[in-house]
Enzyme design. Structure first.
Site, PDB file in Angstrom:
ATOM      1  N   LEU A   1     -28.751  35.124  78.822  1.00  0.00           N
ATOM      2  CA  LEU A   1     -28.064  35.080  77.538  1.00  0.00           C
ATOM      3  C   LEU A   1     -27.407  36.430  77.328  1.00  0.00           C
ATOM      4  O   LEU A   1     -27.937  37.462  77.764  1.00  0.00           O
ATOM      5  CB  LEU A   1     -29.052  34.804  76.391  1.00  0.00           C
ATOM      6  CG  LEU A   1     -29.758  33.449  76.371  1.00  0.00           C
ATOM      7  CD1 LEU A   1     -30.756  33.397  75.226  1.00  0.00           C
ATOM      8  CD2 LEU A   1     -28.764  32.310  76.262  1.00  0.00           C
ATOM      9  N   ASP A   2     -26.256  36.444  76.656  1.00  0.00           N
ATOM     10  CA  ASP A   2     -25.598  37.714  76.362  1.00  0.00           C
ATOM     11  C   ASP A   2     -26.509  38.578  75.492  1.00  0.00           C
ATOM     12  O   ASP A   2     -27.384  38.080  74.783  1.00  0.00           O
ATOM     13  CB  ASP A   2     -24.280  37.471  75.629  1.00  0.00           C
ATOM     14  CG  ASP A   2     -23.268  36.708  76.474  1.00  0.00           C
ATOM     15  OD1 ASP A   2     -23.406  36.745  77.711  1.00  0.00           O
ATOM     16  OD2 ASP A   2     -22.371  36.082  75.892  1.00  0.00           O
ATOM     17  N   LYS A   3     -26.257  39.876  75.502  1.00  0.00           N
ATOM     18  CA  LYS A   3     -27.082  40.834  74.768  1.00  0.00           C
ATOM     19  C   LYS A   3     -27.308  40.413  73.324  1.00  0.00           C
ATOM     20  O   LYS A   3     -28.436  40.468  72.817  1.00  0.00           O
ATOM     21  CB  LYS A   3     -26.426  42.217  74.818  1.00  0.00           C
ATOM     22  CG  LYS A   3     -27.138  43.275  73.992  1.00  0.00           C
ATOM     23  CD  LYS A   3     -26.379  44.593  74.022  1.00  0.00           C
ATOM     24  CE  LYS A   3     -27.026  45.623  73.112  1.00  0.00           C
ATOM     25  NZ  LYS A   3     -26.257  46.904  73.081  1.00  0.00           N
TER      26      LYS A   3
ATOM     27  N   THR B   1     -26.689  37.397  71.928  1.00  0.00           N
ATOM     28  CA  THR B   1     -26.995  35.984  71.710  1.00  0.00           C
ATOM     29  C   THR B   1     -28.509  35.842  71.655  1.00  0.00           C
ATOM     30  O   THR B   1     -29.214  36.373  72.509  1.00  0.00           O
ATOM     31  CB  THR B   1     -26.422  35.114  72.834  1.00  0.00           C
ATOM     32  OG1 THR B   1     -25.000  35.210  72.829  1.00  0.00           O
ATOM     33  CG2 THR B   1     -26.819  33.652  72.647  1.00  0.00           C
TER      34      THR B   1
ATOM     35  N   ARG C   1     -18.229  31.443  74.120  1.00  0.00           N
ATOM     36  CA  ARG C   1     -17.389  32.389  73.388  1.00  0.00           C
ATOM     37  C   ARG C   1     -15.931  32.291  73.832  1.00  0.00           C
ATOM     38  O   ARG C   1     -15.003  32.282  73.010  1.00  0.00           O
ATOM     39  CB  ARG C   1     -17.933  33.809  73.586  1.00  0.00           C
ATOM     40  CG  ARG C   1     -19.360  33.981  73.073  1.00  0.00           C
ATOM     41  CD  ARG C   1     -20.022  35.244  73.598  1.00  0.00           C
ATOM     42  NE  ARG C   1     -19.340  36.435  73.085  1.00  0.00           N
ATOM     43  CZ  ARG C   1     -19.628  37.667  73.505  1.00  0.00           C
ATOM     44  NH1 ARG C   1     -20.540  37.868  74.456  1.00  0.00           N
ATOM     45  NH2 ARG C   1     -18.991  38.694  72.998  1.00  0.00           N
TER      46      ARG C   1
END
Length: 324
Positions: A141-143, A145, A240
């Site tokens: 997961l992105d930082k 998210t 995104r």
């Protein structure tokens, strides 16, 4: 928790028609996806990954029907250290950890984030993860998210979860809030690759990797929409990028959202919320997969974090809901 850890790694795979003519290391990366390309190249160089029983060079071409055999000693797969930061563990057994990742936490060490990552905390909690590729991480997961992730805790689980992701049998559902009042659900089927000029960004681009995102409306406001988003593929920044390509970027997205644009005549409270929401409004809410050891279908959910709940509360009060 103790678990059986093999002293050696064994695997066999045959070159398919689709891989005919590929480089040896490229074919190996496809056939043994649980290992990184650099790790496979080291096995090739050491002669522990062979082609039809013989050592070969990474750049050698392979032919349909040839047999790859991997027989290598187990060694630490990562050199990352553990730490004692707490984890929000949803489920665990000897094969799998399911965790709820908070915002602001990078999944594994990278440039600019040498420690303090999720995987550092995971290794501190379960040191056996040092023996697994990428510390057991099979998806990210992105930082900024939040939400649910699974982590392989055994070799069996690592191989199984990687294969399930590749087969697109893992169910991943996200809660998201974007700009614009969408009129209905749909899908975005558009390839994603590196941005042509800003290498830290991704973009819908010709020649990118296939990427498919499905979305349905969870709640519709006058100027915004809460979505339930499911992934068929898992490209970097996929949700995104795909929503931004529709001109419906996520609220708060610092990379793809542009500057905040509160609607005309928005209340002070709504303007403040939209201008100060400091991360992409995205939360991994549901995760379902087949248990690597039992084959039983497992599904886990995690509640929305407080900041998303506050955002939705302000939208309901100051950007009134519309019928679906």
């Amino acid at each position: 928790m103790s678990q059986d850890k093999p002293d050696s790694i064994h695997g066999e795979a045959s070159i398919s028609r689709e891989l005919h003519g590929s480089r040896f290391d490229q074919a190996a990366a496809t056939l043994f996806p649980e290992f990184s390309r650099s790790r496979l190249q080291s096995y090739i160089g050491a002669g522990t990954l062979t082609l039809d029983g013989h050592a070969a060079r990474a750049k050698d071409k392979v032919a349909q029907g040839q047999l790859l055999v991997l027989a290598a000693a187990v060694e630490p797969a990562v050199s990352w250290s553990g730490d004692s930061r707490p984890l929000d563990i949803i489920f665990e057994d000897e094969h799998v950890l399911v965790v709820n990742k908070p915002a602001g936490v990078v999944v594994h060490p990278a440039a600019g984030h040498a420690d303090g990552t999720l995987v550092n905390s995971l290794i501190g909690y379960a040191p056996e993860l040092e023996q697994l590729p990428r510390g057991g991480i099979v998806h990210r997961l992105d930082k900024d998210t939040t939400g649910i992730m699974f982590v392989a805790r055994s070799y069996l689980a690592h191989q199984s979860l990687v294969k399930q992701l590749a087969a697109r049998s893992v169910k991943r559902v996200y809660a998201a809030v974007c700009r614009g009042a969408l009129s209905g659900g749909g899908s975005v089927d558009a390839p994603i690759g590196r941005h042509s000029s800003v290498r830290t960004r991704m973009a819908v681009t010709v020649g990118g990797k296939p990427a498919i995102t499905h979305y349905r409306i969870a709640e519709r406001f006058k100027h915004h929409t809460a979505l339930s988003v499911s992934l068929e593929t898992g490209r970097t920044h996929q949700i995104r990028v795909h929503l931004a390509s529709r001109n419906n970027p996520l609220i708060g997205d610092p990379v793809y959202g542009g500057r905040p644009r509160p609607p005309a005549a928005a209340s002070t409270e709504l303007q403040t919320m939209l201008r100060t929401f400091s991360r992409q409004a995205l939360h991994a809410q549901t995760l379902a997969f087949d248990h690597p050891a039992t084959g039983q279908r497992c599904q886990f959910e995690t509640p929305l974090p407080e900041d998303l709940l506050q955002l939705l509360s302000v939208l309901r009060a100051h950007d009134p809901s519309l019928p679906l």
